[in-house]
Motif scaffolding. Structure first.
Motif, PDB file in Angstrom:
ATOM      1  N   ASP A  11       0.788  -1.288   0.063  1.00  0.00           N
ATOM      2  CA  ASP A  11      -0.090   0.036  -0.146  1.00  0.00           C
ATOM      3  C   ASP A  11       0.709   1.289   0.123  1.00  0.00           C
ATOM      4  OD1 ASP A  11      -2.285  -1.528  -0.022  1.00  0.00           O
ATOM      5  OD2 ASP A  11      -2.386  -1.594   2.269  1.00  0.00           O
ATOM      6  N   ILE A  12       1.919   1.206   0.759  1.00  0.00           N
ATOM      7  CA  ILE A  12       2.860   2.438   0.627  1.00  0.00           C
ATOM      8  C   ILE A  12       3.529   2.602  -0.266  1.00  0.00           C
ATOM      9  CG2 ILE A  12       4.980   3.232   1.951  1.00  0.00           C
ATOM     10  CD1 ILE A  12       3.929   1.932   4.536  1.00  0.00           C
ATOM     11  N   THR A  13       3.946   1.744  -1.033  1.00  0.00           N
ATOM     12  CA  THR A  13       4.844   1.608  -2.437  1.00  0.00           C
ATOM     13  C   THR A  13       3.823   2.281  -3.449  1.00  0.00           C
ATOM     14  OG1 THR A  13       6.360   0.603  -3.510  1.00  0.00           O
ATOM     15  CG2 THR A  13       4.398  -0.335  -3.673  1.00  0.00           C
ATOM     16  N   ALA A  14       2.518   2.095  -3.274  1.00  0.00           N
ATOM     17  CA  ALA A  14       1.363   2.631  -4.343  1.00  0.00           C
ATOM     18  C   ALA A  14       1.540   4.077  -4.125  1.00  0.00           C
ATOM     19  CB  ALA A  14       0.222   2.083  -4.136  1.00  0.00           C
ATOM     20  N   LEU A  15       1.853   4.876  -3.006  1.00  0.00           N
ATOM     21  CA  LEU A  15       1.654   6.182  -3.173  1.00  0.00           C
ATOM     22  C   LEU A  15       2.776   6.837  -3.714  1.00  0.00           C
ATOM     23  CD1 LEU A  15       1.213   6.364   0.808  1.00  0.00           C
ATOM     24  CD2 LEU A  15      -0.609   6.845  -0.981  1.00  0.00           C
ATOM     25  N   PRO A  44      17.754   5.083 -11.666  1.00  0.00           N
ATOM     26  CA  PRO A  44      17.477   5.351 -10.045  1.00  0.00           C
ATOM     27  C   PRO A  44      16.083   4.470  -9.980  1.00  0.00           C
ATOM     28  CG  PRO A  44      17.100   7.310 -11.198  1.00  0.00           C
ATOM     29  CD  PRO A  44      17.565   6.578 -12.160  1.00  0.00           C
ATOM     30  N   SER A  45      15.591   4.309  -8.403  1.00  0.00           N
ATOM     31  CA  SER A  45      14.303   3.902  -8.296  1.00  0.00           C
ATOM     32  C   SER A  45      13.362   5.213  -8.655  1.00  0.00           C
ATOM     33  CB  SER A  45      14.190   3.771  -6.709  1.00  0.00           C
ATOM     34  OG  SER A  45      12.708   3.644  -6.217  1.00  0.00           O
ATOM     35  N   GLY A  46      12.302   4.753  -9.435  1.00  0.00           N
ATOM     36  CA  GLY A  46      11.458   5.849 -10.004  1.00  0.00           C
ATOM     37  C   GLY A  46      10.539   6.280  -8.736  1.00  0.00           C
ATOM     38  N   HIS A  47      10.168   5.179  -8.136  1.00  0.00           N
ATOM     39  CA  HIS A  47       9.338   5.646  -6.705  1.00  0.00           C
ATOM     40  C   HIS A  47      10.125   6.529  -6.162  1.00  0.00           C
ATOM     41  CE1 HIS A  47       6.555   2.452  -8.292  1.00  0.00           C
ATOM     42  NE2 HIS A  47       5.659   2.680  -7.542  1.00  0.00           N
ATOM     43  N   ALA A  48      11.196   6.098  -5.327  1.00  0.00           N
ATOM     44  CA  ALA A  48      12.037   7.050  -4.663  1.00  0.00           C
ATOM     45  C   ALA A  48      12.294   8.474  -5.224  1.00  0.00           C
ATOM     46  CB  ALA A  48      13.177   6.332  -4.182  1.00  0.00           C
ATOM     47  N   ALA A  49      12.500   8.517  -6.535  1.00  0.00           N
ATOM     48  CA  ALA A  49      13.161  10.010  -6.903  1.00  0.00           C
ATOM     49  C   ALA A  49      11.711  10.494  -7.092  1.00  0.00           C
ATOM     50  CB  ALA A  49      13.618   9.439  -8.407  1.00  0.00           C
ATOM     51  N   ALA A  67      10.564   8.579   2.870  1.00  0.00           N
ATOM     52  CA  ALA A  67      11.410   7.509   3.303  1.00  0.00           C
ATOM     53  C   ALA A  67      10.628   6.159   3.442  1.00  0.00           C
ATOM     54  CB  ALA A  67      11.951   8.063   4.805  1.00  0.00           C
ATOM     55  N   ALA A  68       9.323   6.096   3.755  1.00  0.00           N
ATOM     56  CA  ALA A  68       8.777   4.834   3.634  1.00  0.00           C
ATOM     57  C   ALA A  68       8.473   4.490   2.362  1.00  0.00           C
ATOM     58  CB  ALA A  68       7.447   5.326   4.243  1.00  0.00           C
ATOM     59  N   ILE A  69       8.338   5.283   1.359  1.00  0.00           N
ATOM     60  CA  ILE A  69       8.328   4.617   0.065  1.00  0.00           C
ATOM     61  C   ILE A  69       9.450   3.947  -0.421  1.00  0.00           C
ATOM     62  CG2 ILE A  69       7.742   5.443  -2.472  1.00  0.00           C
ATOM     63  CD1 ILE A  69       5.997   7.677  -1.543  1.00  0.00           C
ATOM     64  N   GLY A  70      10.646   4.701  -0.189  1.00  0.00           N
ATOM     65  CA  GLY A  70      11.699   4.173  -0.761  1.00  0.00           C
ATOM     66  C   GLY A  70      12.121   2.994   0.069  1.00  0.00           C
ATOM     67  N   VAL A  71      11.851   2.535   1.338  1.00  0.00           N
ATOM     68  CA  VAL A  71      12.100   1.472   1.985  1.00  0.00           C
ATOM     69  C   VAL A  71      11.116   0.358   1.541  1.00  0.00           C
ATOM     70  CG1 VAL A  71      12.013   0.263   4.380  1.00  0.00           C
ATOM     71  CG2 VAL A  71      12.783   2.656   4.003  1.00  0.00           C
ATOM     72  N   SER A  72       9.957   0.745   1.084  1.00  0.00           N
ATOM     73  CA  SER A  72       9.108  -0.298   0.679  1.00  0.00           C
ATOM     74  C   SER A  72       9.703  -1.046  -0.708  1.00  0.00           C
ATOM     75  CB  SER A  72       7.699   0.307   0.476  1.00  0.00           C
ATOM     76  OG  SER A  72       7.685   1.032  -0.759  1.00  0.00           O
ATOM     77  N   ARG A  73      10.272  -0.163  -1.410  1.00  0.00           N
ATOM     78  CA  ARG A  73      10.811  -0.845  -2.663  1.00  0.00           C
ATOM     79  C   ARG A  73      11.930  -1.738  -2.609  1.00  0.00           C
ATOM     80  NH1 ARG A  73       7.392  -0.337  -6.098  1.00  0.00           N
ATOM     81  NH2 ARG A  73       8.673  -0.276  -7.786  1.00  0.00           N
ATOM     82  N   ILE A  74      12.546  -1.415  -1.555  1.00  0.00           N
ATOM     83  CA  ILE A  74      13.829  -2.503  -0.935  1.00  0.00           C
ATOM     84  C   ILE A  74      12.713  -3.722  -0.554  1.00  0.00           C
ATOM     85  CG2 ILE A  74      15.848  -2.816   0.342  1.00  0.00           C
ATOM     86  CD1 ILE A  74      16.275   0.189   0.270  1.00  0.00           C
ATOM     87  N   TYR A  75      11.989  -3.605   0.368  1.00  0.00           N
ATOM     88  CA  TYR A  75      11.517  -4.762   1.090  1.00  0.00           C
ATOM     89  C   TYR A  75      10.701  -5.454   0.305  1.00  0.00           C
ATOM     90  CZ  TYR A  75       8.227  -7.239   4.392  1.00  0.00           C
ATOM     91  OH  TYR A  75       7.600  -8.185   4.935  1.00  0.00           O
TER      92      TYR A  75
END
Length: 253
Positions: free
Chosen positions: A89-93, A160-165, A200-208
């Motif tokens: 759910d967080i990564t969808a943000l 780079p991570s599109g979600h994080a960037a 921060a939460a979105i970036g961590v979710s991509r790794i998880y």
């Protein structure tokens, strides 16, 4: 400007809101900060991208990804079932649909509040940043991690991570430009704090979820934060410039 440019005319005619995010709006060297932040953002992506494209690998990438798997089993994410769903759910943000909605709703609110300059800057900053991230992905072309199972579907390149960037670009640009027109310091601090936690939460979710190396996320965070900082500084300089021009303009036409 001609009479056929009603939007630009409306922006030009709207009183410039002073920059509330600087204690002394005339003190920060806004234009130098903007140039330095943009140059650093491009430099970070260029340097890391070249290093990765050359075949370099980082030990912390493997260690962090496996640390988020139960018993270092690449197929099973660590934590209870609900936590995995929370990460999804967080990564969808940080996805394109939600980010686009965030920009549209923010711009609508700013326009309704007559903060037309800020609305225009939000649109320009987020669109150009997203294009830059897309170009970086095409140039570097890093493959997605094969170390662990992917818990969500992915299609584009990894670096780079599109979600994080993009989440950093969109949410931080909105927050940093937003605090320029917010009078209360407590509200400005709350907005920045919540935004940083969200990014921060979105970036961590991509790794998880196993779809990005930690270095992809770090590069995305760095680029997005610097991009947003550049637009904050550029907006501060523009506000000073427009306010100064307004004070020098003759009262009668």
């Amino acid at each position: 400007m001609t009479r056929h440019d009603p939007i630009l005319q409306a922006v030009a005619d709207t009183p410039v809101t002073p920059d509330q995010s600087a204690r002394d709006p005339a003190h920060p060297p806004f234009i130098l900060i903007a140039i330095a932040a943009l140059a650093t953002a491009v430099g970070v992506i260029a340097l890391l991208g070249r290093t990765i494209a050359g075949g370099a690998r980082f030990a912390f990438d493997t260690n962090l990804m496996l640390a988020m798997r139960e018993g270092r089993n690449p197929a099973i994410p660590d934590g209870p079932v609900w936590f995995k769903q929370a990460m999804v759910d967080i990564t969808a943000l940080g996805g394109g649909t939600v980010l686009t909605l965030a920009v549209v709703l923010t711009v609508g609110l700013l326009v309704a509040s007559r903060h037309l300059l800020t609305a225009a800057l939000v649109v320009a900053g987020t669109i150009t940043g997203s294009v830059a991230v897309g170009l970086a992905k095409l140039v570097v072309g890093r493959e997605r991690p094969a170390l662990v199972d992917h818990l969500v579907e992915v299609g584009s390149a990894s670096f780079p991570s599109g979600h994080a960037a993009n989440s950093a670009i969109v949410y931080l640009t909105i927050a940093l430009l937003g605090i320029q027109v917010m009078a209360r310091r407590s509200a400005r601090m709350f907005l920045i704090g919540v935004t940083l936690a969200l990014v921060a939460a979105i970036g961590v979710s991509r790794i998880y979820l196993g779809v990005h190396w930690p270095s992809d996320v770090l590069a995305g965070w760095s680029f997005g934060a610097l991009w947003a900082l550049a637009w904050w500084a550029g907006a501060g300089w523009l506000r000073l410039h427009l306010a100064d021009r307004a004070t020098r303009a003759p009262t009668a036409r």
